[in-house]
Design a protein around this motif. Structure first.
Motif, short mmCIF file in Angstrom:
data_model
loop_
_atom_site.label_atom_id
_atom_site.label_comp_id
_atom_site.label_asym_id
_atom_site.label_seq_id
_atom_site.Cartn_x
_atom_site.Cartn_y
_atom_site.Cartn_z
N GLY A 45 0.70 -1.16 -0.14
CA GLY A 45 -0.12 0.07 -0.13
C GLY A 45 0.89 1.19 -0.12
N ALA A 46 1.91 1.20 0.69
CA ALA A 46 2.68 2.38 0.75
C ALA A 46 3.70 2.60 -0.36
CB ALA A 46 3.84 2.06 2.01
N ARG B 22 0.98 3.98 -2.90
CA ARG B 22 0.62 5.34 -2.79
C ARG B 22 1.73 6.38 -3.14
NH1 ARG B 22 -3.22 6.82 1.21
NH2 ARG B 22 -4.27 5.19 1.78
N GLU C 77 1.55 8.91 4.17
CA GLU C 77 1.24 7.93 3.79
C GLU C 77 1.48 6.60 3.92
OE1 GLU C 77 -0.97 8.69 0.92
OE2 GLU C 77 -0.43 10.70 1.01
N ALA D 229 -1.00 3.87 5.00
CA ALA D 229 -1.11 2.57 4.33
C ALA D 229 -1.08 1.34 5.47
CB ALA D 229 0.27 2.36 3.38
N HIS E 294 -4.59 0.97 6.88
CA HIS E 294 -5.40 0.30 5.84
C HIS E 294 -4.82 -1.11 5.94
CE1 HIS E 294 -6.31 4.30 3.63
NE2 HIS E 294 -7.26 3.95 4.52
#
Length: 133
Positions: free
Chosen positions: A61-62, A65, A78, A82, A85
């Motif tokens: 996710g990081a 992003r 971010e 992440a 999430h």
């Protein structure tokens, strides 16, 4: 992360711990008999799976992003988002699996879980917005 840890170090640590968690989950899957170990075996299964999913989703996710969406203004924000999430998605996955194992994975239980997770995310987003003002 606030104490000066760079994003590259954060990613390396998260990737390494995710790999170790996946190895731990595979070891539990191959070596632990849930009939013999009972609740401890199931606990180890779910905890190692949760840790592996959390790390993997947080790292991916990081990276998504920052490098795909090009959100490079405040990288650690971010990464924090992440991670959050990843935590919530991993929780949904593991709770869904546990409910399914108990034959409790019904649409109303899943709807309740998603409403709970959505409410938690809304709370975090609201808190972030109020801090920015």
């Amino acid at each position: 992360m606030q104490s000066g840890m760079s994003f590259a170090v954060y990613l390396r640590i998260m990737a390494l711990t995710s790999l170790l968690a996946w190895l731990g989950w595979i070891m539990v899957l191959l070596r632990v008999d849930p009939i013999e170990t009972g609740a401890l075996g199931l606990f180890l299964f779910y905890v190692t799976l949760f840790a592996a999913l959390l790390g993997t989703v947080a790292v991916l996710g990081a990276l998504y992003r920052i490098f795909v969406l090009k959100r490079q203004h405040i990288i650690m924000r971010e990464a924090r988002s992440a991670f959050r999430h990843g935590l919530l998605l991993s929780l949904v996955a593991v709770v869904s699996l546990a409910l399914s194992a108990q034959a409790l994975c019904t649409w109303w239980n899943m709807l309740g879980l998603l409403i709970l997770i959505g409410s938690i995310e809304y709370l975090f987003v609201s808190m972030e917005e109020s801090r920015r003002m």
